[in-house]
Design an enzyme around this catalytic site. Structure first.
Site, short mmCIF file in Angstrom:
data_model
loop_
_atom_site.label_atom_id
_atom_site.label_comp_id
_atom_site.label_asym_id
_atom_site.label_seq_id
_atom_site.Cartn_x
_atom_site.Cartn_y
_atom_site.Cartn_z
N MET A 278 2.20 -6.16 -7.14
CA MET A 278 0.92 -5.44 -7.05
C MET A 278 1.11 -4.25 -6.12
SD MET A 278 -1.64 -5.32 -4.47
CE MET A 278 -2.42 -6.78 -3.75
N ASP B 215 -5.26 -13.52 -3.88
CA ASP B 215 -4.76 -13.39 -2.51
C ASP B 215 -4.95 -14.72 -1.79
OD1 ASP B 215 -4.07 -10.76 -2.89
OD2 ASP B 215 -5.38 -9.95 -1.34
N GLU C 173 -10.91 -6.30 -5.34
CA GLU C 173 -10.79 -7.39 -4.37
C GLU C 173 -12.05 -7.42 -3.50
OE1 GLU C 173 -7.27 -7.18 -1.93
OE2 GLU C 173 -8.05 -8.69 -0.55
N HIS D 210 0.88 -1.17 0.00
CA HIS D 210 0.00 0.00 0.00
C HIS D 210 0.92 1.22 0.00
CE1 HIS D 210 -2.23 -3.01 2.45
NE2 HIS D 210 -3.30 -2.51 1.89
N ASP E 148 -11.96 -12.27 10.79
CA ASP E 148 -11.08 -12.25 9.62
C ASP E 148 -9.67 -12.67 10.04
OD1 ASP E 148 -9.89 -11.60 7.24
OD2 ASP E 148 -10.04 -9.43 7.52
N ASP F 244 -1.54 -12.98 1.18
CA ASP F 244 -2.07 -11.86 1.97
C ASP F 244 -2.52 -12.46 3.29
OD1 ASP F 244 -3.08 -9.58 2.98
OD2 ASP F 244 -4.85 -9.49 1.69
N ASP G 6 -6.92 -14.41 8.33
CA ASP G 6 -5.70 -14.23 7.52
C ASP G 6 -4.58 -15.20 7.90
OD1 ASP G 6 -6.57 -12.16 5.84
OD2 ASP G 6 -6.08 -10.62 7.31
N HIS H 33 -11.79 -14.39 2.18
CA HIS H 33 -13.00 -13.58 2.03
C HIS H 33 -14.20 -14.43 1.67
CE1 HIS H 33 -10.34 -9.77 1.27
NE2 HIS H 33 -10.17 -10.32 2.46
N ASP I 141 2.41 1.72 3.37
CA ASP I 141 3.37 0.75 3.92
C ASP I 141 4.78 1.31 3.73
OD1 ASP I 141 1.25 -0.97 4.35
OD2 ASP I 141 1.60 -2.12 2.53
N LYS J 21 -14.86 -8.46 -0.70
CA LYS J 21 -14.88 -8.98 0.67
C LYS J 21 -16.27 -8.72 1.23
CE LYS J 21 -12.28 -8.85 5.01
NZ LYS J 21 -11.24 -8.19 5.82
N GLU K 137 -9.85 -13.49 -2.81
CA GLU K 137 -9.05 -13.90 -1.64
C GLU K 137 -9.70 -15.08 -0.93
OE1 GLU K 137 -7.21 -11.02 1.00
OE2 GLU K 137 -8.01 -12.12 2.73
C1 GCO Z 1 -8.14 -7.52 4.17
C2 GCO Z 1 -7.68 -7.38 2.74
C3 GCO Z 1 -6.44 -6.58 2.62
C4 GCO Z 1 -6.15 -6.19 1.19
C5 GCO Z 1 -5.04 -5.22 1.14
C6 GCO Z 1 -4.77 -4.78 -0.26
O1 GCO Z 1 -8.97 -8.36 4.40
O2 GCO Z 1 -7.69 -6.74 5.03
O3 GCO Z 1 -7.49 -8.68 2.23
O4 GCO Z 1 -5.36 -7.24 3.20
O5 GCO Z 1 -5.80 -7.28 0.41
O6 GCO Z 1 -5.37 -4.14 1.93
O7 GCO Z 1 -5.67 -3.84 -0.63
MN MN Z 2 -6.43 -9.29 0.48
MN MN Z 3 -8.37 -10.16 3.59
#
Ligand code: GCO
Ligand code: MN
Ligand code: MN
Length: 390
Positions: free
Chosen positions: A90, A247, A183, A56, A257, A289, A259, A222, A59, A185, A219
């Site tokens: 990306m 992702d 993306e 980002h 969430d 991700d 991850d 998601h 970041d 979600k 993703e």
């Molecule tokens: C999440 C998202 C993020 C995005 C990232 C790129 O659930 O927080 O997956 O991780 O992928 O912000 O835009």
């Molecule tokens: Mn993501």
């Molecule tokens: Mn995510």
């Protein structure tokens, strides 16, 4: 560990700077790991065999950075990428952390916020272009609502479309070689996020001025959060010619969430996903991700990164075993032979004569109704491949 699963750049593994750099902050607790310098992360990931990174804007460049600071930081990362040979797979805009985005960015009800979001996205796209990315991601974490008391979802989609139409034109105007990905979600951090699934995003894309430039970034977590089958979502993106990025992570359905490290929870779903990706000829980044468990120190972060890549490589090998397994392929060949039909059907397209022929055809429904599919047998063979006894 150095063996046939040791990652190499040819595998195209990429990691968000925010993933290995994640400090373990959550709604209940403070960070457990110190901030990680992006240049350091690039060197470590190169050592581990990754192909690239993603980021980002924030970041790398703080929200309030001066233009000089911005240039110094972008140049510093560019040098690290050049030295290591890593690529920027990306880039994306942080349109969610700052309180100005409390009610969304491109879909905020406040026209000033919408214009500011455009400014931030264009400046961030410039950073992505300078660092050579060809994929620009839009994750609308704050693009949603808790209540529909004020903004209608139709209005929100109109705002979103205005932003995309503006930004694809901007990219073309600059001559950047860049495609966009949406993306989807379903929720988190908003109660309800607009464009919650791959299917919603795929349709929205068809309404854009530069639809050819826009694809999706599905993703794993998601779709899994929403109890959906992620591999089917990816299949639909492939069918639409819109799988530009992916992702990878993991998630227990019905939980927050999470991850998690790729393939740490849903091994079998991960197997079918990797099999589909590899067999489809997808050649984009295999982008992780995900976040290391909050229990971990820096060693744990690198164990996490290695684990994501190794699991992908091992599952890719398992998919190759599936394709080479004589017993499995024998069952499939027998099933395929029994699945053919040389009578009239939709396969050759419509004609009035075919329609009549299908309507009058005498099907042996008794035989069809008693025909088993052997999926129990096949699926158990998949389990045995995954469990390592085949
Ligand atoms: C999440 C998202 C993020 C995005 C990232 C790129 O659930 O927080 O997956 O991780 O992928 O912000 O835009
Ligand atoms: Mn993501
Ligand atoms: Mn995510």
């Amino acid at each position: 560990m150095s063996d046939q699963y040791a990652p190499t750049p040819q595998d195209r593994y990429t990691f968000g700077l925010w993933t290995v750099g994640q400090q373990g902050r959550d709604p209940f607790g403070d960070p457990v790991r110190p901030a990680m310098d992006p240049v350091y992360a690039v060197h470590k990931l190169a050592e581990l065999g990754a192909w690239g990174i993603s980021l980002h804007d924030n970041d790398l460049v703080p929200f309030d950075a001066t233009p000089a600071e911005r240039d110094r930081l972008v140049q510093g990362l560019k040098s690290a990428l050049d030295e290591t040979g890593l690529t920027l797979g990306m880039a994306t805009t942080n349109l969610f952390t700052n309180p100005v985005f409390r009610d969304g960015a491109f879909t905020s009800s406040d026209a000033t916020v919408r214009a500011f979001a455009l400014q931030k996205a264009m400046r961030s796209i410039d950073i992505g272009a300078e660092l050579g990315t060809k994929i620009y991601d839009f994750w609308g974490g704050r693009e949603g609502s808790e209540t529909d008391v004020y903004r209608s979802p139709v209005e929100a989609l109109r705002y979103m479309r205005e932003a995309f139409n503006f930004l694809t034109r901007y990219v073309r105007d600059q001559g950047y070689d860049m495609r966009f990905v949406i993306e989807p979600k379903p929720n988190e951090p908003r109660g309800h996020i607009y464009l919650p699934t791959v299917g919603h995003a795929l349709h929205f894309i068809t309404t854009l001025d530069d639809a050819d430039m826009v694809g999706v970034n599905p993703e794993f977590a998601h779709d899994t959060m929403a109890g959906l089958n992620f591999t089917h979502a990816v299949g639909q993106a492939i069918d639409a010619g819109k799988l530009f990025h992916i992702d990878l992570n993991d998630q227990v359905a019905g939980r927050y969430d999470q991850d998690f490290r790729f393939a740490s929870e849903n091994l079998k779903a991960a197997f079918y996903l990797v099999k589909l990706l590899e067999e489809s000829g997808y050649d984009g980044p295999r982008h992780f991700d995900a976040h290391p468990y909050r229990t971990e120190d820096e060693d744990g972060v690198w164990a996490f990164a290695r684990g994501c890549m190794r699991s992908y490589g091992i599952l890719k090998d398992k998919a190759a075993r599936f394709a080479a397994d004589a017993e499995i392929q024998g069952v499939i060949a027998e099933l395929r032979a029994g699945d053919t039909f040389d009578g009239p059907s939709a396969a050759g397209g419509y004609s009035a004569a075919t329609a009549d022929a299908v309507k009058s055809y005498r099907f042996d429904t008794a035989a069809l109704a008693t025909k088993g599919r052997r999926y129990e047998e096949l699926d158990q063979l998949v389990n045995e491949i995954i469990l390592g006894v085949r």
